[in-house]
Design an enzyme around this catalytic site. Structure first.
Site, PDB file in Angstrom:
ATOM      1  N   ALA A  64       0.818  -1.215   0.000  1.00 40.52           N
ATOM      2  CA  ALA A  64       0.000   0.000   0.000  1.00 40.52           C
ATOM      3  C   ALA A  64       0.853   1.267   0.000  1.00 40.52           C
ATOM      4  O   ALA A  64       0.609   2.190  -0.786  1.00 40.52           O
ATOM      5  CB  ALA A  64      -0.953  -0.007   1.200  1.00 40.52           C
ATOM      6  N   GLY A 117      -3.581   2.054  -0.938  1.00 42.65           N
ATOM      7  CA  GLY A 117      -2.558   2.911  -1.508  1.00 42.65           C
ATOM      8  C   GLY A 117      -3.144   4.098  -2.254  1.00 42.65           C
ATOM      9  O   GLY A 117      -2.656   5.233  -2.131  1.00 42.65           O
ATOM     10  N   ALA A 131      -6.814  -5.188  -1.341  1.00 45.10           N
ATOM     11  CA  ALA A 131      -6.909  -4.299  -0.179  1.00 45.10           C
ATOM     12  C   ALA A 131      -5.742  -3.315  -0.146  1.00 45.10           C
ATOM     13  O   ALA A 131      -5.929  -2.123   0.132  1.00 45.10           O
ATOM     14  CB  ALA A 131      -6.960  -5.119   1.107  1.00 45.10           C
ATOM     15  N   ASP A 132      -4.534  -3.814  -0.416  1.00 41.47           N
ATOM     16  CA  ASP A 132      -3.368  -2.927  -0.434  1.00 41.47           C
ATOM     17  C   ASP A 132      -3.505  -1.855  -1.509  1.00 41.47           C
ATOM     18  O   ASP A 132      -3.160  -0.693  -1.279  1.00 41.47           O
ATOM     19  CB  ASP A 132      -2.109  -3.755  -0.700  1.00 41.47           C
ATOM     20  CG  ASP A 132      -1.534  -4.351   0.566  1.00 41.47           C
ATOM     21  OD1 ASP A 132      -0.799  -3.650   1.259  1.00 41.47           O
ATOM     22  OD2 ASP A 132      -1.832  -5.523   0.855  1.00 41.47           O
ATOM     23  N   SER A 133      -3.994  -2.237  -2.684  1.00 43.70           N
ATOM     24  CA  SER A 133      -4.097  -1.279  -3.777  1.00 43.70           C
ATOM     25  C   SER A 133      -5.136  -0.198  -3.472  1.00 43.70           C
ATOM     26  O   SER A 133      -4.890   0.996  -3.716  1.00 43.70           O
ATOM     27  CB  SER A 133      -4.454  -2.006  -5.076  1.00 43.70           C
ATOM     28  OG  SER A 133      -3.434  -2.907  -5.437  1.00 43.70           O
TER      29      SER A 133
END
Length: 398
Positions: free
Chosen positions: A19, A173, A168-170
């Site tokens: 992220a 981020g 989720a990380d994207s």
């Protein structure tokens, strides 16, 4: 030369998978000067994510683009002191260590704001800086599980399904890059004071999943898996064409739903009272899917896409990476673009994420080697060659 709206903004990327690095990639794409910090002997795990060619990682070239790269140990006292010197010259610091880690090293927000009161500090963790789960290890998979995403994804009679990529990380981020922009704007309005942004992986994807908690609070109903179908409208599914391809259609708008049923030869269902709203159409999904699926299954993908497009109905082919690269719209609008790279030559990457007419972003260079810019960055802080050699000998820098 940077031409983006963040030209003149200096960002320190002290984060790892995924992220934080993505947030900083976006900031760099839009003009920020980004300095990527990695441990001298343990580089960012993103260098080992995804395919590589002859040992050269492909994904790293994109997520680390527009970033100078230095090797610096923040846990070493000399490294922590250099980090504070660097932060004193910056506008933004992005980190994703577990809560309390920076404080233990003597470079927490209190120390950072002591040397630079205007600093925007983004702290990305799995569950936030406070609360019962704050100290837990946090990864995107856990957020995808706890957000309701996995519970709602998959076939009705199948298991909860996780995404095949860092969803989720994207999302986090992208959200973090937005939060930084807000904080920089607030700094302009409040006399130059920075602030701390507490960013967790769970909140953004929980928001993206939708109002399930609100629905449960008001009705007691818990949403379940429906495969590719929707409880909000129908027909909405993936359908296989006669030549073995797949397409997806959406009928979120009433007019689109009517056009689809006329196209597939069943205008009579439009007169049914239940057809007048998406949620009641969804109660008759089996009927509508049968009508649409039979029509699509008797035709090739090109025939189906052409017919839907001519009818003003919403359809898209389901693409692999190969088909994304070959798509005429993707190519003409430069959603993907080739960038010169020292290892790969012309390297195809995702372009900057949005188009700005006056201050466009740009890809100035691709991800660099571990510690490639250490000497240049630290020399700019006044560190001489003798000290650089000593720090490198003790693995404080790379």
């Amino acid at each position: 030369m940077s031409t983006g709206p963040l030209s003149g903004v200096k960002v320190i990327d002290a984060s790892t998978i995924l992220a934080g690095p993505l947030a900083c990639q976006i900031l760099g794409d839009y003009g920020a000067e980004v300095i990527k910090i990695e441990h001298p002997t343990k580089p960012d795990g993103m260098r080992g994510h995804g395919p590589a060619v002859d040992g050269t990682p492909i994904w790293w070239k994109e997520v680390a683009r527009n970033k100078q790269t230095i090797g610096l140990s923040l846990s070493a006292p000399d490294g922590a002191a250099l980090f504070l010197d660097l932060a004193a010259t910056a506008d933004v610091v992005v980190e994703n260590f577990r809560p309390g880690t920076l404080e233990r090293w003597g470079v927490g927000p209190e120390q950072l704001h002591a040397v630079n009161p205007g600093l925007v500090i983004v702290r990305i963790t799995g569950f936030g800086q406070t609360g019962p789960y704050a100290s837990r290890a946090g990864f995107g998979t856990l957020a995808e599980s706890m957000s309701g995403f996995a519970h709602l994804t998959g076939q009705p009679d199948g298991p909860p399904t996780l995404p095949a990529f860092g969803l989720a990380d994207s999302i986090c981020g992208i959200a973090a890059s937005s939060a930084v922009s807000m904080a920089l704007l607030a700094r302009e309005k409040n006399g130059g004071r920075g602030q701390v942004i507490d960013m967790d992986l769970l909140s953004p994807i929980m928001t993206a999943v939708g109002p399930g908690p609100t629905v449960y609070q008001q009705t007691g109903v818990v949403g379940m898996r429906h495969g590719n179908r929707s409880t909000n409208n129908a027909p909405r599914n993936t359908y296989q064409t006669s030549d073995g391809h797949w397409v997806a259609i959406s009928t979120s708008a009433q007019a689109i739903a009517e056009r689809v049923m006329v196209l597939v030869g069943h205008p009579e269902v439009i007169e049914e009272p239940w057809f007048a709203a998406g949620n009641t159409r969804a109660e008759h999904t089996d009927l509508l899917d049968g009508m649409v699926g039979s029509w699509i299954g008797a035709r090739t993908r090109d025939e189906v896409v052409t017919a839907f497009t001519d009818a003003g109905a919403a359809i898209a082919p389901i693409y692999s990476a190969k088909e994304i690269v070959e798509d005429e719209h993707v190519r003409e609008t430069q959603m993907l673009t080739e960038v010169d790279d020292v290892d790969f030559g012309p390297l195809l990457q995702h372009n900057v994420m949005w188009r700005m007419s006056e201050t466009p972003g740009s890809i100035r260079f691709t991800g660099r080697k571990h510690g490639e810019d250490t000497d240049e960055v630290l020399t700019g802080l006044g560190v001489d060659e003798t000290r650089l050699a000593d720090l490198r000998e003790r693995n404080v820098i790379r």
